[in-house]
Write a protein that holds these residues in place. Structure first.
Motif, mmCIF file in Angstrom:
data_model
loop_
_atom_site.group_PDB
_atom_site.id
_atom_site.type_symbol
_atom_site.label_atom_id
_atom_site.label_comp_id
_atom_site.label_asym_id
_atom_site.label_seq_id
_atom_site.Cartn_x
_atom_site.Cartn_y
_atom_site.Cartn_z
ATOM 1 N N VAL A 68 0.666 -1.144 -0.107
ATOM 2 C CA VAL A 68 -0.012 0.227 -0.014
ATOM 3 C C VAL A 68 0.943 1.216 0.020
ATOM 4 N N ALA A 69 1.939 1.463 0.644
ATOM 5 C CA ALA A 69 3.014 2.486 0.930
ATOM 6 C C ALA A 69 3.632 2.670 -0.419
ATOM 7 N N LEU A 70 3.994 1.880 -1.084
ATOM 8 C CA LEU A 70 4.531 1.556 -2.459
ATOM 9 C C LEU A 70 3.598 2.076 -3.402
ATOM 10 N N VAL A 71 2.316 1.651 -3.367
ATOM 11 C CA VAL A 71 1.243 2.273 -4.597
ATOM 12 C C VAL A 71 0.898 3.736 -4.241
ATOM 13 N N LEU A 72 1.002 4.160 -2.724
ATOM 14 C CA LEU A 72 0.760 5.294 -2.697
ATOM 15 C C LEU A 72 1.943 6.397 -3.030
ATOM 16 N N MET A 73 3.312 5.867 -3.219
ATOM 17 C CA MET A 73 4.231 6.524 -3.450
ATOM 18 C C MET A 73 4.071 6.976 -5.211
ATOM 19 N N VAL A 74 3.594 6.164 -5.891
ATOM 20 C CA VAL A 74 3.540 6.429 -7.233
ATOM 21 C C VAL A 74 2.053 6.727 -7.907
ATOM 22 N N MET A 75 1.044 6.541 -6.857
ATOM 23 C CA MET A 75 -0.413 6.990 -7.146
ATOM 24 C C MET A 75 -0.311 8.225 -7.953
ATOM 25 N N PRO A 76 -1.032 8.347 -8.921
ATOM 26 C CA PRO A 76 -1.181 9.851 -9.386
ATOM 27 C C PRO A 76 -2.070 10.639 -8.741
ATOM 28 N N MET A 77 -1.645 12.123 -8.518
ATOM 29 C CA MET A 77 -2.404 12.869 -7.675
ATOM 30 C C MET A 77 -2.662 14.163 -8.796
ATOM 31 N N PRO A 78 -3.413 15.140 -8.184
ATOM 32 C CA PRO A 78 -3.503 16.438 -8.784
ATOM 33 C C PRO A 78 -2.045 17.064 -8.835
ATOM 34 N N ALA A 79 -1.834 18.031 -10.066
ATOM 35 C CA ALA A 79 -0.592 18.633 -9.970
ATOM 36 C C ALA A 79 -0.296 19.476 -9.069
ATOM 37 N N PHE A 80 -1.445 20.053 -8.559
ATOM 38 C CA PHE A 80 -1.011 21.042 -7.371
ATOM 39 C C PHE A 80 -0.777 20.440 -6.093
ATOM 40 N N MET A 81 -1.232 19.112 -5.877
ATOM 41 C CA MET A 81 -0.950 18.303 -4.479
ATOM 42 C C MET A 81 0.451 17.601 -4.825
ATOM 43 N N GLU A 82 0.759 17.248 -6.122
ATOM 44 C CA GLU A 82 2.160 16.455 -6.082
ATOM 45 C C GLU A 82 3.231 16.858 -5.400
ATOM 46 N N PRO A 83 3.670 18.186 -5.138
ATOM 47 C CA PRO A 83 4.876 18.415 -4.553
ATOM 48 C C PRO A 83 4.700 17.907 -2.878
ATOM 49 N N TRP A 84 3.247 18.124 -2.446
ATOM 50 C CA TRP A 84 3.081 17.899 -0.989
ATOM 51 C C TRP A 84 2.976 16.274 -0.643
ATOM 52 N N ARG A 85 2.946 15.624 -1.671
ATOM 53 C CA ARG A 85 2.884 13.842 -1.386
ATOM 54 C C ARG A 85 3.784 13.585 -0.104
ATOM 55 N N PRO A 86 3.075 13.350 0.964
ATOM 56 C CA PRO A 86 3.749 12.466 2.109
ATOM 57 C C PRO A 86 4.656 11.404 1.688
ATOM 58 N N ASP A 87 5.729 11.408 2.472
ATOM 59 C CA ASP A 87 6.718 10.043 2.072
ATOM 60 C C ASP A 87 6.245 8.930 2.701
ATOM 61 N N TRP A 88 5.234 8.275 1.918
ATOM 62 C CA TRP A 88 4.382 7.058 2.491
ATOM 63 C C TRP A 88 5.285 5.995 2.993
ATOM 64 N N LEU A 89 6.340 5.676 2.374
ATOM 65 C CA LEU A 89 7.041 4.282 2.460
ATOM 66 C C LEU A 89 8.043 4.604 3.772
ATOM 67 N N SER A 90 8.503 5.673 3.942
ATOM 68 C CA SER A 90 9.212 6.379 4.930
ATOM 69 C C SER A 90 8.402 6.103 6.455
ATOM 70 N N LEU A 91 6.996 6.849 6.098
ATOM 71 C CA LEU A 91 6.179 6.766 7.267
ATOM 72 C C LEU A 91 5.843 5.030 8.059
ATOM 73 N N VAL A 92 5.543 4.359 6.704
ATOM 74 C CA VAL A 92 5.338 3.070 7.282
ATOM 75 C C VAL A 92 6.563 2.416 7.644
ATOM 76 N N ILE A 93 7.732 2.451 7.164
ATOM 77 C CA ILE A 93 8.919 2.034 7.633
ATOM 78 C C ILE A 93 9.198 2.466 9.150
ATOM 79 N N ILE A 94 9.118 3.499 9.321
ATOM 80 C CA ILE A 94 9.401 4.170 10.858
ATOM 81 C C ILE A 94 8.367 3.484 11.644
ATOM 82 N N TYR A 95 6.972 3.344 11.378
ATOM 83 C CA TYR A 95 6.079 2.820 12.120
ATOM 84 C C TYR A 95 6.518 1.329 12.499
ATOM 85 N N TRP A 96 6.629 0.435 11.608
ATOM 86 C CA TRP A 96 6.972 -0.873 11.729
ATOM 87 C C TRP A 96 8.298 -1.060 12.542
ATOM 88 N N VAL A 97 9.337 -0.217 12.376
ATOM 89 C CA VAL A 97 10.737 -0.381 12.963
ATOM 90 C C VAL A 97 10.280 0.026 14.571
#
Length: 160
Positions: free
Chosen positions: A16-45
């Motif tokens: 899910v985190a990897l999919v959210l990393m590459v999922m299309p977003m509106p152009a104005f939101m793209e720069p603000w995409r959270p770093d999903w993979l990092s968040l998931v890794i930090i949580y599980w660690v």
């Protein structure tokens, strides 16, 4: 057997985190995409340091390299360097308030983003733009929800 061991729920959260990393977003939101993979890794660690370690982070980093089309090893290196303090100090970070945890997450994500930029700059002549650091802010804002959702998910599937 794999569900009882918690492997399937872990893999699903990574996917899910990897999919959210590459999922299309509106152009104005793209720069603000959270770093999903990092968040998931930090949580599980932090939640399962005995099960999720540097090996898991390395494999996820290599998958992220393939998914993002970057030079092989850039994301893996950055994620390993980002995850080390979280693994090393997981007991301390667990006891912080959500605000303090969000600050720690922001610092870790910023370290990861800077390492990725520096490696891309050296290898591919990437040009720095301030928008490159916007995910630091959005990841810190998203952290409390990611934490609560993954904690409920972990408890529901009895991942230990």
């Amino acid at each position: 057997m794999w569900i009882k061991s918690g492997l399937i729920p872990l893999l699903v959260s990574y996917i899910v985190a990897l999919v959210l990393m590459v999922m299309p977003m509106p152009a104005f939101m793209e720069p603000w995409r959270p770093d999903w993979l990092s968040l998931v890794i930090i949580y599980w660690v932090m939640a399962l340091p005995h099960r999720v370690g540097m090996g898991s982070v390395l494999v996820l980093g290599l998958v992220a390299d393939i998914l993002m089309g970057s030079v092989f090893g850039i994301y893996a290196t950055a994620l390993l360097i980002m995850a080390y303090p979280a693994i090393r100090h997981f007991q301390r970070i667990r006891n912080y308030s959500f605000t303090q945890q969000a600050l720690v997450v922001a610092i870790l994500v910023m370290v990861k983003r800077i390492i990725v930029y520096e490696l891309e700059h050296v290898l591919n002549d990437a040009v720095f733009q301030l928008a490159y650091l916007y995910p630091v802010i959005s990841s810190a804002i998203a952290w409390p929800w990611v934490y609560l959702i993954l904690r409920k998910y972990r408890r529901h599937y009895l991942v230990r």
